[in-house]
Design a protein around this motif. Sequence first.
Motif, PDB file in Angstrom:
ATOM      1  N   GLY A   1      -6.741  -9.105  -0.564  1.00 47.39           N
ATOM      2  CA  GLY A   1      -7.559  -9.210  -1.757  1.00 47.39           C
ATOM      3  C   GLY A   1      -8.278  -7.930  -2.126  1.00 47.39           C
ATOM      4  O   GLY A   1      -9.137  -7.925  -2.987  1.00 47.39           O
ATOM      5  N   ASN A   2      -7.914  -6.835  -1.467  1.00 46.08           N
ATOM      6  CA  ASN A   2      -8.541  -5.545  -1.742  1.00 46.08           C
ATOM      7  C   ASN A   2      -7.605  -4.676  -2.569  1.00 46.08           C
ATOM      8  O   ASN A   2      -6.406  -4.944  -2.661  1.00 46.08           O
ATOM      9  N   ILE A   3      -8.156  -3.583  -3.115  1.00 47.82           N
ATOM     10  CA  ILE A   3      -7.306  -2.611  -3.792  1.00 47.82           C
ATOM     11  C   ILE A   3      -6.357  -2.051  -2.738  1.00 47.82           C
ATOM     12  O   ILE A   3      -6.785  -1.676  -1.648  1.00 47.82           O
ATOM     13  N   PRO A   4      -5.056  -2.006  -3.021  1.00 45.93           N
ATOM     14  CA  PRO A   4      -4.091  -1.538  -2.010  1.00 45.93           C
ATOM     15  C   PRO A   4      -4.328  -0.086  -1.601  1.00 45.93           C
ATOM     16  O   PRO A   4      -4.930   0.702  -2.335  1.00 45.93           O
ATOM     17  N   SER A   5      -3.821   0.252  -0.422  1.00 39.93           N
ATOM     18  CA  SER A   5      -3.912   1.626   0.077  1.00 39.93           C
ATOM     19  C   SER A   5      -2.997   2.528  -0.746  1.00 39.93           C
ATOM     20  O   SER A   5      -2.102   2.056  -1.450  1.00 39.93           O
ATOM     21  N   VAL A   6      -3.206   3.837  -0.620  1.00 45.24           N
ATOM     22  CA  VAL A   6      -2.369   4.806  -1.336  1.00 45.24           C
ATOM     23  C   VAL A   6      -0.907   4.628  -0.936  1.00 45.24           C
ATOM     24  O   VAL A   6      -0.014   4.660  -1.787  1.00 45.24           O
ATOM     25  N   GLY A   7      -0.642   4.425   0.346  1.00 42.93           N
ATOM     26  CA  GLY A   7       0.735   4.230   0.804  1.00 42.93           C
ATOM     27  C   GLY A   7       1.395   3.017   0.177  1.00 42.93           C
ATOM     28  O   GLY A   7       2.547   3.070  -0.253  1.00 42.93           O
ATOM     29  N   THR A   8       0.658   1.925   0.110  1.00 44.55           N
ATOM     30  CA  THR A   8       1.180   0.698  -0.506  1.00 44.55           C
ATOM     31  C   THR A   8       1.433   0.917  -1.986  1.00 44.55           C
ATOM     32  O   THR A   8       2.462   0.486  -2.523  1.00 44.55           O
TER      33      THR A   8
ATOM     34  N   ILE B   1       3.583  13.154 -14.187  1.00 45.78           N
ATOM     35  CA  ILE B   1       2.371  12.629 -14.836  1.00 45.78           C
ATOM     36  C   ILE B   1       2.454  11.110 -14.967  1.00 45.78           C
ATOM     37  O   ILE B   1       1.473  10.400 -14.726  1.00 45.78           O
ATOM     38  N   ASN B   2       3.619  10.591 -15.331  1.00 45.18           N
ATOM     39  CA  ASN B   2       3.803   9.148 -15.485  1.00 45.18           C
ATOM     40  C   ASN B   2       3.514   8.420 -14.174  1.00 45.18           C
ATOM     41  O   ASN B   2       2.710   7.484 -14.139  1.00 45.18           O
ATOM     42  N   PHE B   3       4.167   8.831 -13.094  1.00 42.75           N
ATOM     43  CA  PHE B   3       3.931   8.175 -11.809  1.00 42.75           C
ATOM     44  C   PHE B   3       2.494   8.375 -11.349  1.00 42.75           C
ATOM     45  O   PHE B   3       1.876   7.462 -10.802  1.00 42.75           O
ATOM     46  N   SER B   4       1.940   9.567 -11.575  1.00 41.25           N
ATOM     47  CA  SER B   4       0.560   9.850 -11.161  1.00 41.25           C
ATOM     48  C   SER B   4      -0.432   8.938 -11.875  1.00 41.25           C
ATOM     49  O   SER B   4      -1.399   8.456 -11.267  1.00 41.25           O
ATOM     50  N   TYR B   5      -0.205   8.695 -13.157  1.00 40.36           N
ATOM     51  CA  TYR B   5      -1.080   7.800 -13.912  1.00 40.36           C
ATOM     52  C   TYR B   5      -1.146   6.428 -13.246  1.00 40.36           C
ATOM     53  O   TYR B   5      -2.235   5.900 -12.972  1.00 40.36           O
ATOM     54  N   PHE B   6       0.006   5.835 -12.970  1.00 37.67           N
ATOM     55  CA  PHE B   6       0.033   4.496 -12.380  1.00 37.67           C
ATOM     56  C   PHE B   6      -0.552   4.489 -10.971  1.00 37.67           C
ATOM     57  O   PHE B   6      -1.305   3.580 -10.611  1.00 37.67           O
ATOM     58  N   VAL B   7      -0.241   5.498 -10.174  1.00 39.16           N
ATOM     59  CA  VAL B   7      -0.748   5.549  -8.793  1.00 39.16           C
ATOM     60  C   VAL B   7      -2.261   5.761  -8.785  1.00 39.16           C
ATOM     61  O   VAL B   7      -2.998   5.029  -8.106  1.00 39.16           O
ATOM     62  N   LEU B   8      -2.748   6.747  -9.532  1.00 42.83           N
ATOM     63  CA  LEU B   8      -4.179   7.069  -9.502  1.00 42.83           C
ATOM     64  C   LEU B   8      -5.038   5.951 -10.095  1.00 42.83           C
ATOM     65  O   LEU B   8      -6.092   5.618  -9.553  1.00 42.83           O
ATOM     66  N   MET B   9      -4.597   5.382 -11.194  1.00 44.17           N
ATOM     67  CA  MET B   9      -5.366   4.291 -11.802  1.00 44.17           C
ATOM     68  C   MET B   9      -5.392   3.055 -10.897  1.00 44.17           C
ATOM     69  O   MET B   9      -6.440   2.425 -10.730  1.00 44.17           O
ATOM     70  N   THR B  10      -4.245   2.742 -10.301  1.00 45.64           N
ATOM     71  CA  THR B  10      -4.193   1.573  -9.421  1.00 45.64           C
ATOM     72  C   THR B  10      -5.033   1.810  -8.176  1.00 45.64           C
ATOM     73  O   THR B  10      -5.721   0.902  -7.696  1.00 45.64           O
ATOM     74  N   LYS B  11      -5.026   3.020  -7.634  1.00 46.06           N
ATOM     75  CA  LYS B  11      -5.825   3.307  -6.438  1.00 46.06           C
ATOM     76  C   LYS B  11      -7.315   3.304  -6.752  1.00 46.06           C
ATOM     77  O   LYS B  11      -8.120   2.821  -5.957  1.00 46.06           O
ATOM     78  N   SER B  12      -7.709   3.809  -7.897  1.00 47.27           N
ATOM     79  CA  SER B  12      -9.135   3.911  -8.182  1.00 47.27           C
ATOM     80  C   SER B  12      -9.780   2.562  -8.495  1.00 47.27           C
ATOM     81  O   SER B  12     -10.907   2.312  -8.096  1.00 47.27           O
ATOM     82  N   ARG B  13      -9.078   1.683  -9.214  1.00 48.73           N
ATOM     83  CA  ARG B  13      -9.674   0.420  -9.655  1.00 48.73           C
ATOM     84  C   ARG B  13      -8.800  -0.806  -9.406  1.00 48.73           C
ATOM     85  O   ARG B  13      -9.213  -1.922  -9.693  1.00 48.73           O
TER      86      ARG B  13
END
Length: 176
Positions: A120-127, A90-102
């Motif tokens: 200058g864009n929101i990074p990809s899921v892999g990044t 859940i901890n890692f998912s929070y940071f990954v999902l929030m960063t990917k969405s916004r």
Amino acid sequence: MSNVQINVYGNCLNCGEPITTTGNYCGFCGAFIAPEQSITTFNTEVPDFAGFWVRLFARLIDELFVTLVFGMLVSIIGMSDFTAFALVIINFSYFVLMTKSRGQTLGKMALGIQVVDSSGNIPSVGTILLREIPCKILSALPLYLGYAWAGWDDKKQAWHDHLSKTFVIKKPKPTD
């Protein structure tokens, strides 16, 4: 912030390197590339990189939020090996999902900062996965020196930002 210009041939006049993406920032020096203003030039600004202290406070807000959620979950379902494993996910998912969405977690939203890639864009899921899991672990291992690195780096990048080629910037305010 200082204004610089990008010429029509696609070279950043801030650093002289060719612009290889259609993103908002030069991948080499981080200069902001605004929307096209005329046929011949683009107006640009050097981004306002977020420093160590604002990033630390954003992380503290995130940790407070995650701790509250964890506390509620543990009080409801109890603590076990499965619960501990689920909390890590859940901890890692929070940071990954929030960063990917916004490009922002709740702490970054509260303080007006954002994670962007070299374009200058929101990074990809892999990044983001690279940044959040192995690279942040490497930043934390030597007494959090990798995190502190943002305090004296010229682009305010921590080790995990350097390794994943990301930047944390003060989010530009929308113009009227």
